[in-house]
Design a protein around this motif. Structure first.
Motif, mmCIF file in Angstrom:
data_model
loop_
_atom_site.group_PDB
_atom_site.id
_atom_site.type_symbol
_atom_site.label_atom_id
_atom_site.label_comp_id
_atom_site.label_asym_id
_atom_site.label_seq_id
_atom_site.Cartn_x
_atom_site.Cartn_y
_atom_site.Cartn_z
ATOM 1 N N GLU A 25 94.258 10.413 -76.127
ATOM 2 C CA GLU A 25 95.065 9.970 -77.126
ATOM 3 C C GLU A 25 94.440 8.208 -77.396
ATOM 4 O O GLU A 25 94.593 8.163 -78.295
ATOM 5 C CB GLU A 25 96.559 9.718 -76.525
ATOM 6 N N LYS A 29 92.863 6.831 -81.090
ATOM 7 C CA LYS A 29 93.379 5.620 -81.826
ATOM 8 C C LYS A 29 92.291 4.640 -82.309
ATOM 9 O O LYS A 29 92.492 3.594 -83.005
ATOM 10 C CB LYS A 29 94.481 4.972 -80.971
ATOM 11 N N LYS A 31 89.372 2.422 -84.163
ATOM 12 C CA LYS A 31 89.008 2.276 -85.587
ATOM 13 C C LYS A 31 87.277 2.536 -85.426
ATOM 14 O O LYS A 31 86.715 1.763 -84.938
ATOM 15 C CB LYS A 31 89.210 0.946 -85.897
ATOM 16 N N ASP A 74 88.526 -1.208 -91.512
ATOM 17 C CA ASP A 74 89.728 -1.055 -90.611
ATOM 18 C C ASP A 74 90.042 -2.128 -89.642
ATOM 19 O O ASP A 74 89.140 -2.164 -88.645
ATOM 20 C CB ASP A 74 89.449 0.417 -90.322
ATOM 21 N N ASN A 128 94.183 3.610 -94.217
ATOM 22 C CA ASN A 128 94.070 4.594 -93.384
ATOM 23 C C ASN A 128 95.395 4.911 -93.057
ATOM 24 O O ASN A 128 96.407 4.137 -92.380
ATOM 25 C CB ASN A 128 93.129 3.724 -92.055
ATOM 26 N N ILE A 129 95.848 6.155 -93.484
ATOM 27 C CA ILE A 129 97.098 6.733 -93.069
ATOM 28 C C ILE A 129 96.850 7.450 -91.622
ATOM 29 O O ILE A 129 96.544 8.650 -91.649
ATOM 30 C CB ILE A 129 97.754 7.524 -94.126
ATOM 31 N N ALA A 130 97.343 6.907 -90.512
ATOM 32 C CA ALA A 130 97.430 7.685 -89.116
ATOM 33 C C ALA A 130 96.122 8.327 -88.732
ATOM 34 O O ALA A 130 95.747 9.357 -87.961
ATOM 35 C CB ALA A 130 98.517 8.705 -89.307
ATOM 36 N N ASN A 131 94.836 7.561 -89.082
ATOM 37 C CA ASN A 131 93.690 8.135 -88.678
ATOM 38 C C ASN A 131 93.347 9.640 -89.334
ATOM 39 O O ASN A 131 92.712 10.493 -88.685
ATOM 40 C CB ASN A 131 93.326 8.070 -87.378
ATOM 41 N N TRP A 132 94.123 9.771 -90.365
ATOM 42 C CA TRP A 132 93.962 11.388 -90.748
ATOM 43 C C TRP A 132 93.715 11.413 -92.522
ATOM 44 O O TRP A 132 92.954 12.368 -92.872
ATOM 45 C CB TRP A 132 95.361 11.993 -90.568
ATOM 46 N N TYR A 134 92.592 9.331 -96.038
ATOM 47 C CA TYR A 134 91.991 8.191 -96.406
ATOM 48 C C TYR A 134 92.001 8.150 -98.079
ATOM 49 O O TYR A 134 90.902 8.485 -98.618
ATOM 50 C CB TYR A 134 90.776 7.799 -95.773
ATOM 51 N N LYS A 183 90.564 14.034 -92.779
ATOM 52 C CA LYS A 183 90.141 14.768 -91.579
ATOM 53 C C LYS A 183 90.083 16.021 -91.280
ATOM 54 O O LYS A 183 91.239 16.808 -91.345
ATOM 55 C CB LYS A 183 90.748 13.960 -90.383
ATOM 56 N N GLU A 186 87.590 16.115 -85.154
ATOM 57 C CA GLU A 186 87.604 15.215 -84.390
ATOM 58 C C GLU A 186 86.745 15.372 -83.000
ATOM 59 O O GLU A 186 87.332 16.470 -82.246
ATOM 60 C CB GLU A 186 88.918 14.367 -83.943
#
Length: 247
Positions: A25, A29, A31, A74, A128-132, A134, A183, A186
């Protein structure tokens, strides 16, 4: 005589190491600022640009690819992107077997090709929306190089001879674009390394100045005809879809 001894109790707090889930987790997170991508690209010339290409016997749509790389600031939602593309805008290929006076059979290949190569720099506004997800909008500036070529390759008695002719022109480009990156994967390496793979879809409208397109057309006798068209403006729409790696 009485002696009073006083002491203090020292408590050692023992912390548990983070679990693999917590490490995952925390790594997710991070960047990631650098990115690079490869896209399939379609170019649709607009107006007089398209009409002139078709009068030269070239297709009204070009297909190719582009390579890009950039830096994402970011958490500031701004990115700078450099890009190089190649659009194949039509051509001919003819192969003939010719018998020479010495009795050898010569293989002769006649090729003509028109390439459009955009080289651009863009500045994006990209949250950047929740690292999901763009989404982004961009301003684009650069140059497009048009290269036309005609090549004859002849193989005779095991040796090869090549002759070629080239014509190159360039025009300035500027425009706007919009796109969306999502995304799809990952890759996490514990304890704290992460990379992301994004599916990227984009459209750009580019305005251009005057450019000259040369067309070499292969004739039945193995020679060629040369045609030229000067185009102004050379506006074009680029559609791109591909994958981007963040690292």
């Amino acid at each position: 005589m009485a002696i009073l001894l006083t002491g203090s109790t020292i408590v050692h707090a023992q912390t548990n190491p983070p679990t693999d889930q917590e490490l995952l987790e925390n790594a997710a997170k991070q960047k990631l600022n650098w990115f690079a991508g490869l896209h399939f690209m379609v170019g649709n010339p607009q107006g007089s640009y398209r009409d002139s290409l078709m009068k030269l016997g070239l297709p009204g749509t070009g297909y190719g690819f582009d390579l890009n790389a950039g830096y994402y600031f970011d958490p500031v939602p701004v990115a700078i992107v450099g890009e190089f593309g190649m659009l194949f805008s039509g051509g001919d290929h003819v192969q003939r077997l010719l018998t020479s006076p010495s009795g050898f059979t010569d293989t002769v290949d006649y090729d003509s090709q028109v390439l459009n190569m955009p080289l651009t720099l863009s500045v994006r506004v990209q949250p950047n929306i929740a690292n999901w997800v763009y989404p982004y909008a961009e301003g684009v500036f650069g140059v497009a190089i048009t290269n036309s070529s005609y090549t004859i390759s002849a193989t005779h008695a095991g040796s090869e001879r090549t002759e070629s002719k080239h014509s190159t022109d360039a025009d300035l480009k500027y425009g706007i674009g919009a796109g969306l990156s999502v995304k799809v994967a990952e890759i996490v390496t514990l304890p704290n390394s992460v990379n992301r793979i994004l599916l990227d879809m984009r459209m750009r409208y580019l305005w251009g100045g005057s450019t000259t397109v040369t067309r070499y057309r292969v004739l039945d006798n193995g020679g060629y005809e040369q045609y030229q068209a000067t185009i102004d403006p050379s506006n074009i729409i680029h559609f791109s879809v591909g994958f981007v790696a963040q690292f």
